[in-house]
Design a protein around this motif. Structure first.
Motif, short mmCIF file in Angstrom:
data_model
loop_
_atom_site.label_atom_id
_atom_site.label_comp_id
_atom_site.label_asym_id
_atom_site.label_seq_id
_atom_site.Cartn_x
_atom_site.Cartn_y
_atom_site.Cartn_z
N ASP A 149 0.90 -1.38 0.03
CA ASP A 149 0.05 0.03 -0.09
C ASP A 149 0.97 1.24 0.08
O ASP A 149 1.39 1.71 1.03
CB ASP A 149 -0.89 -0.07 1.33
CG ASP A 149 -1.83 1.20 1.44
OD1 ASP A 149 -1.90 2.07 0.22
OD2 ASP A 149 -2.52 1.53 2.42
N ALA A 151 0.10 4.30 -0.05
CA ALA A 151 -0.36 5.06 0.63
C ALA A 151 -0.45 5.07 2.22
O ALA A 151 -0.88 5.86 2.88
CB ALA A 151 -1.85 5.27 0.22
N ASN A 152 0.45 3.94 2.55
CA ASN A 152 0.62 3.64 3.90
C ASN A 152 1.61 4.66 4.41
O ASN A 152 2.88 4.36 4.47
CB ASN A 152 0.84 2.48 4.02
CG ASN A 152 0.99 1.66 5.66
OD1 ASN A 152 1.14 2.67 6.46
ND2 ASN A 152 0.70 0.62 5.92
N GLU A 153 1.25 5.94 4.98
CA GLU A 153 2.05 6.87 5.60
C GLU A 153 2.80 6.47 6.71
O GLU A 153 4.17 6.87 6.67
CB GLU A 153 1.18 8.18 5.88
CG GLU A 153 0.58 8.89 4.56
CD GLU A 153 1.62 9.65 3.52
OE1 GLU A 153 2.85 9.67 4.02
OE2 GLU A 153 1.56 9.25 2.43
N LYS A 156 5.85 4.58 5.43
CA LYS A 156 6.79 5.25 4.48
C LYS A 156 7.34 6.26 5.31
O LYS A 156 8.79 6.24 5.38
CB LYS A 156 5.89 6.03 3.41
CG LYS A 156 5.39 5.18 2.48
CD LYS A 156 5.07 6.23 1.11
CE LYS A 156 3.88 7.13 1.52
NZ LYS A 156 3.40 7.78 0.35
N SER A 237 -4.83 10.52 6.95
CA SER A 237 -5.15 9.14 6.03
C SER A 237 -6.15 8.60 7.03
O SER A 237 -5.89 8.62 8.23
CB SER A 237 -4.01 8.50 5.48
OG SER A 237 -3.25 7.93 6.79
N LYS A 239 -7.93 4.69 7.02
CA LYS A 239 -8.14 3.32 6.03
C LYS A 239 -8.62 2.24 7.00
O LYS A 239 -8.12 1.95 8.08
CB LYS A 239 -6.92 2.84 5.36
CG LYS A 239 -7.26 1.75 4.33
CD LYS A 239 -6.12 1.21 3.77
CE LYS A 239 -6.30 -0.07 2.81
NZ LYS A 239 -5.16 -0.59 2.26
#
Length: 283
Positions: A149, A151-153, A156, A237, A239
């Motif tokens: 993913d 977009a997994n801040e 990251k 974010s 999810k």
């Protein structure tokens, strides 16, 4: 009387005896009325608690940071439903906060076995590896989380931070891949701290929309949303990682509309990640 007449007794004598003879009265014995036997009303047997029952209680304990109470509830859920990765992930979070790291790792491993494409499970295991000092394993898990993913801040950010720290230490210790980091140093602005339940930072928790359509069709259950906050407490974010697919979008929207205060570590505002549980009940 007949015997007297037959022997030639005087008629007056026979008549006198007739009047003196006692009359026989027949007394009828009443038939007893049968007493009706009372019919006992059966006491309804309460329904046997199912996995959803224990999951709801476990989620409430976890959200309220009662980790010692959450663990046995999740254990009961797992006994009834051993195929749901979310139960192992959440029990692992409870073990993590109780500092039972070995048990937490075991639960994260099982969650990954059941859901190998779930990015947040790798992030949580990586976060635990980092706290245990297993930095190479942490980097590997963060990489996998980002691979699954982008977009997994949290993954990251933590990956970039560890890689930057590793790059600084490699020239000083050639041939070694271990990253040394001071536990007493305050977190950098790029570090994202995993706080678990976000209720301690919540200023206002928005509630998700639960439509009549979903209620009528008994679409219900627990939805867990992983939320990331910036240094100001703003949601960057949200999810859903656990829950019915039809309830995830509304839960994510509610998380985005919630308000949080910044997380302070050593008087420094840092990014934070954690989760919110929403429990949907049709009746």
């Amino acid at each position: 009387e007949k015997e007297l007449v037959g022997t030639g007794a005087n008629a007056e004598l026979v008549e006198a005896i007739r009047h003196k003879s006692p009359k026989t009265t027949l007394i009828s014995t009443p038939t007893p009325t049968p007493v009706p036997t009372p019919i006992s009303t059966p006491i309804p047997t309460p329904p046997v608690p199912d996995a959803a029952f224990y999951q709801k209680r476990a989620g409430e304990h976890l959200f309220n940071k009662k980790y010692d109470l959450a663990v046995p509830e999740y254990t009961k859920v797992i006994e009834l439903d051993s195929k749901d990765a979310a139960n192992y992930l959440n029990r692992g979070l409870a073990f993590f906060n109780l500092k039972n790291y070995d048990l937490a790792i075991a639960d994260y491993d099982k969650a990954i076995e059941l859901a190998p494409k779930e990015s947040m499970v790798y992030f949580n295991r990586g976060d635990l590896h980092e706290k245990m000092g297993n930095l190479q394993k942490a980097i590997g898990d963060y990489k996998k989380a980002v691979e699954l993913d982008a977009a997994n801040e949290p993954a990251k950010s933590n990956l970039q931070r560890l890689q930057a720290e590793q790059a600084k230490t490699l020239p000083k210790t050639p041939g070694k891949e271990t990253v040394s980091a001071s536990a007493s140093a305050p977190p950098s602005a790029q570090q994202i701290v995993n706080v678990g339940p976000l209720n301690s930072l919540a200023v206002k928790l928005a509630m998700p929309v639960y439509t009549a359509f979903e209620r009528q069709r008994n679409i219900e259950g627990l939805v867990t949303v992983q939320v990331t906050l910036d240094e100001k407490g703003k949601v960057i974010s949200a999810k859903a990682t656990v829950g019915h697919p039809m309830l995830r979008l509304t839960s994510e929207e509610a998380a985005r509309n919630s308000k949080f205060k910044p997380l302070l570590v050593k008087n420094q505002a840092v990014k934070a990640t954690g989760f919110i549980n929403y429990n949907f009940k049709a009746s």
